[in-house]
Design a protein around this motif. Structure first.
Motif, short mmCIF file in Angstrom:
data_model
loop_
_atom_site.label_atom_id
_atom_site.label_comp_id
_atom_site.label_asym_id
_atom_site.label_seq_id
_atom_site.Cartn_x
_atom_site.Cartn_y
_atom_site.Cartn_z
N UNK A 37 0.86 -1.19 0.00
CA UNK A 37 0.00 0.00 0.00
C UNK A 37 0.89 1.23 0.00
N UNK A 38 0.54 2.20 -0.83
CA UNK A 38 1.28 3.47 -0.85
C UNK A 38 0.29 4.63 -0.87
N UNK A 49 7.26 4.73 -8.03
CA UNK A 49 8.45 5.18 -7.29
C UNK A 49 8.30 4.88 -5.80
N UNK A 50 7.11 5.12 -5.27
CA UNK A 50 6.87 4.87 -3.85
C UNK A 50 6.98 3.38 -3.53
N UNK A 55 9.82 -1.09 -0.94
CA UNK A 55 10.39 -2.44 -1.01
C UNK A 55 11.91 -2.39 -0.77
N UNK A 56 12.57 -1.39 -1.32
CA UNK A 56 14.01 -1.24 -1.09
C UNK A 56 14.31 -1.05 0.40
N UNK A 57 13.53 -0.21 1.06
CA UNK A 57 13.71 0.01 2.50
C UNK A 57 13.47 -1.28 3.28
N UNK A 58 12.43 -2.02 2.91
CA UNK A 58 12.10 -3.26 3.61
C UNK A 58 13.20 -4.31 3.46
N UNK A 65 18.29 -0.24 -6.74
CA UNK A 65 18.35 -1.67 -7.04
C UNK A 65 16.97 -2.31 -7.16
N UNK A 66 15.92 -1.48 -7.11
CA UNK A 66 14.55 -1.98 -7.26
C UNK A 66 13.89 -1.19 -8.38
N UNK A 67 13.33 -1.89 -9.37
CA UNK A 67 12.63 -1.20 -10.45
C UNK A 67 11.45 -2.03 -10.93
#
Length: 98
Positions: A37-38, A49-50, A55-58, A65-67
């Motif tokens: 959820x964003x 982007x959010x 996901x990168x933070x998690x 590195x996440x796209x």
């Protein structure tokens, strides 16, 4: 050394009340997808982007590195993540069922 990207299926809910990874569930084929959820709207790629940042933070990896690999305008997306496959699998396994 660059990691080979791991593909993660996600189901995104934009314009939510908060930014969170709410859990994991089985999609229509029985494969797992992460529920995200964003608060960002799906306008101009803001929600994408959010999602990538969340996901990168998690996963404790840089957001670069996440796209989004596919599903840029859909709720169901596939994210390409450059990280250790075992750490991604452990993260998904630890998520609650949503």
């Amino acid at each position: 050394m660059s990691e080979k990207p791991i593909v993660i299926a996600v189901h995104v809910t934009p314009r939510s009340g908060r930014d969170e990874v709410s859990g994991v569930r089985a999609d229509t084929t029985g494969a797992r997808e992460v529920c995200v959820r964003v608060t960002a709207p799906p306008d101009g790629g803001k929600a994408n982007k959010a999602v990538c940042k969340l996901v990168a933070d998690a996963l404790s990896v840089p957001k670069s590195r996440v796209e989004v690999a596919s599903g840029h305008t859909a709720r169901r997306k596939r994210l390409a993540v450059e990280a250790d496959a075992a750490s991604i699998e452990a993260w998904i396994a630890g998520l609650p069922v949503c």
